[in-house]
Design a protein around this motif. Sequence first.
Motif, mmCIF file in Angstrom:
data_model
loop_
_atom_site.group_PDB
_atom_site.id
_atom_site.type_symbol
_atom_site.label_atom_id
_atom_site.label_comp_id
_atom_site.label_asym_id
_atom_site.label_seq_id
_atom_site.Cartn_x
_atom_site.Cartn_y
_atom_site.Cartn_z
ATOM 1 N N ALA A 34 0.836 -1.202 0.000
ATOM 2 C CA ALA A 34 0.000 0.000 0.000
ATOM 3 C C ALA A 34 0.871 1.252 0.000
ATOM 4 N N GLU A 35 1.959 1.214 0.765
ATOM 5 C CA GLU A 35 2.877 2.352 0.798
ATOM 6 C C GLU A 35 3.482 2.593 -0.582
ATOM 7 N N GLU A 36 3.860 1.508 -1.275
ATOM 8 C CA GLU A 36 4.443 1.644 -2.613
ATOM 9 C C GLU A 36 3.437 2.220 -3.602
ATOM 10 N N CYS B 260 -5.537 -4.734 -2.782
ATOM 11 C CA CYS B 260 -5.635 -6.139 -3.150
ATOM 12 C C CYS B 260 -7.118 -6.485 -3.226
ATOM 13 N N SER B 261 -7.425 -7.611 -3.826
ATOM 14 C CA SER B 261 -8.835 -7.992 -3.928
ATOM 15 C C SER B 261 -9.401 -8.246 -2.543
ATOM 16 N N GLU B 262 -10.676 -8.000 -2.400
ATOM 17 C CA GLU B 262 -11.324 -8.202 -1.110
ATOM 18 C C GLU B 262 -11.253 -9.665 -0.685
ATOM 19 N N ASP B 263 -11.370 -10.583 -1.649
ATOM 20 C CA ASP B 263 -11.286 -12.011 -1.336
ATOM 21 C C ASP B 263 -9.924 -12.378 -0.745
ATOM 22 N N VAL B 264 -8.857 -11.862 -1.338
ATOM 23 C CA VAL B 264 -7.509 -12.132 -0.840
ATOM 24 C C VAL B 264 -7.357 -11.574 0.567
#
Length: 85
Positions: free
Chosen positions: A53-55, A70-74
């Motif tokens: 997220a920082e990147e 990232c995907s909610e599922d992951v």
Amino acid sequence: MGRSLSNGSRTPTYTDIPKGYFAIYVGEQEKKRHVDPVSLLSKPMFQDLLHQAEEEFGYNYPMGALTIPCSEDVFTDLASGLGAF
């Protein structure tokens, strides 16, 4: 005990977050708000997500709160495997 919040037209505020929890937005396209225990922050796999997220966002979160790209599922699978749910 992580949870996803959908409050209809009402905008969530910091007062909607119980003590010991934090708000986070998760998703690649559409972001969904989750409220998870702060204990999740110390988990190495979650810290990897924070680094990603920082990147992607730096420290300027477009949703006004911590945002994980990232995907909610992951995220749900990861958080439940770490004991957040």
